[in-house]
Structures are given as C-alpha cells and as structure tokens.
Write a protein that holds these residues in place. Structure first.
Motif, mmCIF file in Angstrom:
data_model
loop_
_atom_site.group_PDB
_atom_site.id
_atom_site.type_symbol
_atom_site.label_atom_id
_atom_site.label_comp_id
_atom_site.label_asym_id
_atom_site.label_seq_id
_atom_site.Cartn_x
_atom_site.Cartn_y
_atom_site.Cartn_z
ATOM 1 N N ASN A 62 0.813 -1.213 0.000
ATOM 2 C CA ASN A 62 0.000 0.000 0.000
ATOM 3 C C ASN A 62 0.847 1.264 0.000
ATOM 4 O OD1 ASN A 62 -2.532 -1.307 0.059
ATOM 5 N ND2 ASN A 62 -2.389 -1.613 2.273
ATOM 6 N N PHE A 63 2.024 1.189 0.621
ATOM 7 C CA PHE A 63 2.842 2.397 0.775
ATOM 8 C C PHE A 63 3.807 2.607 -0.396
ATOM 9 C CE2 PHE A 63 6.174 5.017 2.772
ATOM 10 C CZ PHE A 63 5.380 6.039 3.271
ATOM 11 N N ILE A 64 4.535 1.576 -0.791
ATOM 12 C CA ILE A 64 5.473 1.673 -1.934
ATOM 13 C C ILE A 64 5.303 0.417 -2.798
ATOM 14 C CG2 ILE A 64 7.239 3.257 -1.045
ATOM 15 C CD1 ILE A 64 8.735 0.853 0.074
ATOM 16 N N PRO A 65 4.198 0.278 -3.482
ATOM 17 C CA PRO A 65 3.931 -0.953 -4.244
ATOM 18 C C PRO A 65 5.010 -1.249 -5.277
ATOM 19 C CG PRO A 65 2.465 0.842 -4.894
ATOM 20 C CD PRO A 65 3.157 1.301 -3.667
ATOM 21 N N ASP A 66 5.433 -2.529 -5.308
ATOM 22 C CA ASP A 66 6.423 -3.019 -6.282
ATOM 23 C C ASP A 66 7.770 -2.315 -6.168
ATOM 24 O OD1 ASP A 66 4.503 -4.772 -7.377
ATOM 25 O OD2 ASP A 66 3.711 -3.146 -8.632
ATOM 26 N N ASN A 67 8.020 -1.668 -5.053
ATOM 27 C CA ASN A 67 9.274 -0.931 -4.906
ATOM 28 C C ASN A 67 9.996 -1.300 -3.605
ATOM 29 O OD1 ASN A 67 11.157 0.797 -5.996
ATOM 30 N ND2 ASN A 67 10.159 2.675 -5.312
ATOM 31 N N TYR A 68 9.841 -2.544 -3.211
ATOM 32 C CA TYR A 68 10.476 -3.017 -1.996
ATOM 33 C C TYR A 68 10.764 -4.511 -2.128
ATOM 34 C CZ TYR A 68 6.223 -5.485 -0.661
ATOM 35 O OH TYR A 68 5.174 -6.357 -0.641
ATOM 36 N N GLU A 69 11.534 -5.032 -1.170
ATOM 37 C CA GLU A 69 11.772 -6.472 -1.070
ATOM 38 C C GLU A 69 11.931 -6.847 0.404
ATOM 39 O OE1 GLU A 69 15.394 -7.580 -3.031
ATOM 40 O OE2 GLU A 69 16.608 -6.116 -1.942
ATOM 41 N N LEU A 70 11.524 -8.049 0.728
ATOM 42 C CA LEU A 70 11.708 -8.612 2.055
ATOM 43 C C LEU A 70 12.743 -9.725 1.948
ATOM 44 C CD1 LEU A 70 7.962 -8.995 3.142
ATOM 45 C CD2 LEU A 70 9.477 -7.048 3.560
ATOM 46 N N ILE A 71 13.757 -9.682 2.789
ATOM 47 C CA ILE A 71 14.829 -10.678 2.745
ATOM 48 C C ILE A 71 14.892 -11.394 4.093
ATOM 49 C CG2 ILE A 71 17.282 -11.094 2.354
ATOM 50 C CD1 ILE A 71 17.383 -8.468 0.795
ATOM 51 N N VAL A 72 14.463 -12.633 4.119
ATOM 52 C CA VAL A 72 14.556 -13.447 5.319
ATOM 53 C C VAL A 72 15.937 -14.105 5.342
ATOM 54 C CG1 VAL A 72 13.687 -15.493 6.519
ATOM 55 C CG2 VAL A 72 12.083 -13.876 5.473
ATOM 56 N N VAL A 73 16.693 -13.847 6.406
ATOM 57 C CA VAL A 73 18.013 -14.464 6.573
ATOM 58 C C VAL A 73 17.939 -15.361 7.797
ATOM 59 C CG1 VAL A 73 20.477 -14.094 6.895
ATOM 60 C CG2 VAL A 73 19.128 -12.445 5.560
ATOM 61 N N ASP A 74 17.929 -16.649 7.560
ATOM 62 C CA ASP A 74 17.757 -17.609 8.646
ATOM 63 C C ASP A 74 19.064 -18.340 8.945
ATOM 64 O OD1 ASP A 74 15.824 -19.094 10.440
ATOM 65 O OD2 ASP A 74 16.731 -20.756 9.348
ATOM 66 N N ASP A 75 19.377 -18.446 10.235
ATOM 67 C CA ASP A 75 20.619 -19.106 10.657
ATOM 68 C C ASP A 75 20.419 -20.607 10.836
ATOM 69 O OD1 ASP A 75 22.060 -16.817 10.514
ATOM 70 O OD2 ASP A 75 22.367 -16.557 12.655
ATOM 71 N N ASP A 76 19.897 -21.244 9.767
ATOM 72 C CA ASP A 76 19.734 -22.697 9.728
ATOM 73 C C ASP A 76 18.984 -23.200 10.968
ATOM 74 O OD1 ASP A 76 19.996 -25.109 8.414
ATOM 75 O OD2 ASP A 76 21.900 -25.608 9.374
ATOM 76 N N SER A 77 17.826 -22.601 11.213
ATOM 77 C CA SER A 77 17.038 -22.931 12.406
ATOM 78 C C SER A 77 16.709 -24.417 12.476
ATOM 79 C CB SER A 77 15.734 -22.135 12.404
ATOM 80 O OG SER A 77 15.981 -20.753 12.461
ATOM 81 N N PRO A 78 16.831 -25.017 13.664
ATOM 82 C CA PRO A 78 16.469 -26.438 13.802
ATOM 83 C C PRO A 78 14.986 -26.694 13.554
ATOM 84 C CG PRO A 78 16.970 -25.448 15.939
ATOM 85 C CD PRO A 78 17.395 -24.468 14.906
ATOM 86 N N ASP A 79 14.146 -25.644 13.685
ATOM 87 C CA ASP A 79 12.726 -25.816 13.370
ATOM 88 C C ASP A 79 12.429 -25.556 11.892
ATOM 89 O OD1 ASP A 79 12.868 -23.089 13.065
ATOM 90 O OD2 ASP A 79 11.371 -22.602 14.592
ATOM 91 N N ARG A 80 13.517 -25.342 11.108
ATOM 92 C CA ARG A 80 13.441 -25.174 9.650
ATOM 93 C C ARG A 80 12.595 -23.952 9.260
ATOM 94 N NH1 ARG A 80 15.709 -29.759 7.597
ATOM 95 N NH2 ARG A 80 14.997 -29.382 5.448
ATOM 96 N N THR A 81 12.863 -22.854 9.955
ATOM 97 C CA THR A 81 12.186 -21.592 9.626
ATOM 98 C C THR A 81 12.393 -21.225 8.167
ATOM 99 O OG1 THR A 81 12.477 -20.782 11.895
ATOM 100 C CG2 THR A 81 12.036 -19.139 10.195
ATOM 101 N N TRP A 82 13.606 -21.432 7.691
ATOM 102 C CA TRP A 82 13.926 -21.091 6.302
ATOM 103 C C TRP A 82 13.045 -21.865 5.326
ATOM 104 C CZ3 TRP A 82 15.507 -25.178 3.318
ATOM 105 C CH2 TRP A 82 15.951 -26.324 3.996
ATOM 106 N N GLU A 83 12.705 -23.072 5.677
ATOM 107 C CA GLU A 83 11.883 -23.894 4.789
ATOM 108 C C GLU A 83 10.460 -23.345 4.701
ATOM 109 O OE1 GLU A 83 10.917 -28.134 5.792
ATOM 110 O OE2 GLU A 83 12.406 -28.498 4.201
ATOM 111 N N VAL A 84 9.935 -22.885 5.837
ATOM 112 C CA VAL A 84 8.605 -22.267 5.831
ATOM 113 C C VAL A 84 8.632 -20.996 4.989
ATOM 114 C CG1 VAL A 84 6.784 -21.257 7.250
ATOM 115 C CG2 VAL A 84 8.086 -23.213 8.104
#
Length: 414
Positions: A62-84
């Motif tokens: 709504n604020f800056i459409p198509d002009n942003y990115e979200l970058i998830v950086v996961d430290d190899d979580s044992p609950d496999r956060t990166w996989e979700v």
C-alpha cells in the motif's frame, strides 16, 4: 549475486562485511532495483514467519507498491524456519530467502542480507512481531524527508515497553548509561542505541567494513557510517506471542565488548593508534603478563618490607621485588606476548640476549618506578601499597614500548 532457481534460496556472501555503493547485479527474475530492502533475521521463528511476511507485504504494497523487497536471513534454524519462508515464495514475489549454515549471529545476518539487497534504503526488523510493522511507514517518511538513518525508539514520544520486569528495565537503561560513558559520540546521537529496528541509506554505510559484536548493529552503523541526519519515531516494544526470547546475559557482555571495540577503532583513539601504529593486541598480552608480575612483585615486596616479616627499608625491598617480577615477566612474554618473534630466534644464546636487554630496560623502568613510588608516598598517598600500584602502572607503557623496539625485534633471523 547468485540465485538458485531450483531452491529459491539466495547464496550466502562470503566476502568481508562491507556494503557496496551500488546494489549487486543478480541473474534472476528479481533483478530489478528497488527503493527499500527490509532484512528479517530469524532463528527458530517457524510460528511467526508466515504472519510477519503477510503483514509486511500488505503494509508495503500500500505504501510503496512493487518498490520493496523482504529478505529473510535464517541461521539454519532447527525448526526449519527457512523452509517455511521458502514455501511462501510463490505467493509473495517481493520475498527472498537466505539460509546460512556456516555463520551465526543476528548482526552478521543483517549485514549478509544487506549485501544481497537491491534497495537504496536498507532496513531491519525482528522476525517475532515485537517490532510493530506499522512504524515502518513513519521510518520511511523520515528517510524521504532527508534522514540518513531512521530509528524506531522506545524512549521518545509514543515509545515504551509493554510489560518488562524491573530487572530488564534496569539492565536496558544501565546499558545505555554505560554506553554514554564509554562512547558518548555514538550513543549520544540517538535516544535508543539498543534498538534493533531501523533503516539507513545505502550511501551512508557504503564501502565501510562493519565489525559488529553480538546482536546490536545500530552502534556499528552510527559509529562507522557517514550518518549526518538521524530521525527517530516512537514505538512500543511488544511481548512475544510465539517463539522464544533470545535475550541472554551473553548479549550484555557482547554489548560491552562492542562498545570497547568501537571506542578503540573509531574517533580520536583510532586516529592516534594509526598515527603511532600502536599494537594494541600485543600490548594487552603484555599487560596481562604484567598483571601476573604485579602479584609476584606485591607478594615479595610484602615479605621484605612489612614490619611483621623482614622489615627491610622501602627502596631495597622494592628493588628485589621488582627484579623477581622482571624474571617472571620475561618468561611469559618470551613464550606468549612475543612468541611470533622468539620462535624465529631460538637457542639459549639469543634467549639470554633477549633477557639481558629486557632486564636492562625493566631495571631502567624500575628506577622510574622507585622514583614514582617515593614521590607518591612522600607527597600524595602515604600508603606504600597503593603507591606501589601507581608506580607499576606508570612504568608499564615504558616497559612495553621500549621492549617492543629493542628486546623483541625481528633481527638475526635465518
């Protein structure tokens, strides 16, 4: 930046922790440059990640459409956060995911995310929803109005904490006061230097090698970056609804280490060290060895000078005690402080030569020590033990610097 189309994961940079002046080129469908890159560092956030990606995407669409990115950086979580997070890629085209398996730590995770970011403005937000996402738009407005750095603060109007214990409040404020004492030029610029919720212009930290300790990267950004104008927005720190807290005593220790490192590597102290080329690490080892010599010195000094023992006069007691301490210190310095030099100059003749030079230099320091001791006892502090400690401190730098230049030199090495 390499991108694995088969997994949808970003490759982890292995270079030093430096942000390039311009966004990296990538060879995938996400190659377009954007205005804002928001890094979400995670560890065991499986129950939170989908919700935060959904909330942030709706807000920024709504604020800056198509002009942003979200970058998830996961430290190899044992609950496999990166996989979700990886499973969310088809539904959120602005999402990118990195799985780190060789590195750990929140601060370095943020920097690795910024290294692959394509935005001109780089931000960070916790992955546990303790940072209210709606504050992002206010931070972006601060940057659009000219701020190089926009910080979400708990200590300005509109800020606070929801239900912290008295102990945690005390530790937080105590950490801030300690920081103001050690590093006033950095911590004095923001009301909440412990904040982990902020954004900064790429140009303000470009080509600067960041060297964070622990989990607070804001100190590093302010201390090393070219940050001129800072804007602050109040926010209320929320309690967790899912996952577990990452706050430990080790983080407070890391915070103090970080303050000291910044103190020694930035500002006037750093300029002085560069000017005189002062070997701080070696000096610290020399100081630790000297500390062992202090105990030796004080013990012998007591046995010789105390009325209940031998009751010798002050000066000869100090001379003998100092000579015993000199021998102790030489052995440790030769084996540890200057080991990189002495290992290339083996043999008893060369060791004897080093000891004689060390002894002469320290004896000269001992003369200085005795002079200082007598001056302090006679004119400042009559207690001989306190005076002795002061005298030792005064001569420590003398002993280190002259020994560095004369006793342990890389000479006569085959």
């Amino acid at each position: 930046m390499e991108f694995d189309l088969s997994t949808g994961l970003l490759s982890v940079p292995t270079s030093k922790l430096t942000i390039d002046e311009y966004p990296p080129e990538v060879s995938d469908i996400h190659s377009n440059r954007v205005y804002f890159s928001l890094v979400i560092p995670t560890f065991k956030e499986r129950d939170n990640i989908e919700n935060i990606v959904k909330i942030l995407s709706e807000l920024l669409d709504n604020f800056i459409p198509d002009n942003y990115e979200l970058i998830v950086v996961d430290d190899d979580s044992p609950d496999r956060t990166w996989e979700v997070a990886q499973s969310l890629l088809p539904d959120y085209p602005q999402l990118r995911v990195m799985r780190r398996q060789q590195e750990r730590g929140l601060s370095s995770a943020v920097i690795r995310g910024w290294q692959v970011a394509r935005g001109d403005v780089l931000g960070v937000i916790d992955g546990d929803l303790q940072h209210p996402p709606e504050v992002l738009t206010q931070l972006l407005e601060k940057v659009q109005q000219g701020a190089d750095l926009a910080v979400a603060s708990r200590h300005v109007d509109g800020g606070g904490v929801s239900s912290w214990s008295v102990v945690r409040r005390f530790l937080s404020r105590g950490a801030q006061v300690l920081g103001l004492i050690i590093l006033p030029g950095v911590l004095g610029r923001v009301s909440d230097p412990m904040s982990g919720y902020f954004m900064v212009k790429r140009s303000a930290i470009a080509n600067v090698t960041l060297n964070p300790v622990g989990y607070k990267i804001l100190l590093e950004v302010i201390g090393r970056g070219m940050v001129r104008e800072i804007g602050e927005v109040g926010y209320v720190f929320r309690e967790r609804t899912e996952g577990e807290s990452k706050v430990t005593w080790k983080q407070y220790v890391d915070y103090i280490r970080h303050l000291l490192r910044l103190r020694l590597t930035t500002g006037r102290v750093a300029k002085f060290r560069q000017k005189v080329n002062f070997p701080l690490g070696r000096f610290l080892r020399f100081g630790l060895v000297g500390l062992s010599g202090v105990f030796v010195d004080m013990a012998v000094f007591y046995l010789l000078s105390d009325p209940a023992t031998l009751a010798l006069p002050l000066t000869p007691s100090k001379f003998i005690a100092g000579e015993v301490a000199v021998f102790n210190n030489f052995l440790w310095n030769d084996a540890w402080t200057f080991a990189d030099v002495s290992i290339n100059q083996r043999g008893w003749r060369k060791r004897l030569k080093r000891f004689l030079k060390f002894n002469v230099i320290c004896l000269a320091g001992l003369v200085l020590n005795i002079i200082v001791l007598n001056l302090v006892v006679n004119f400042l502090i009559p207690n001989p033990y306190i005076a002795n400690l002061i005298a030792i401190a005064v001569t420590t730098i003398w002993n280190f610097w002259v020994n560095l230049k004369l006793s342990w030199r890389v000479t006569d090495v085959k």
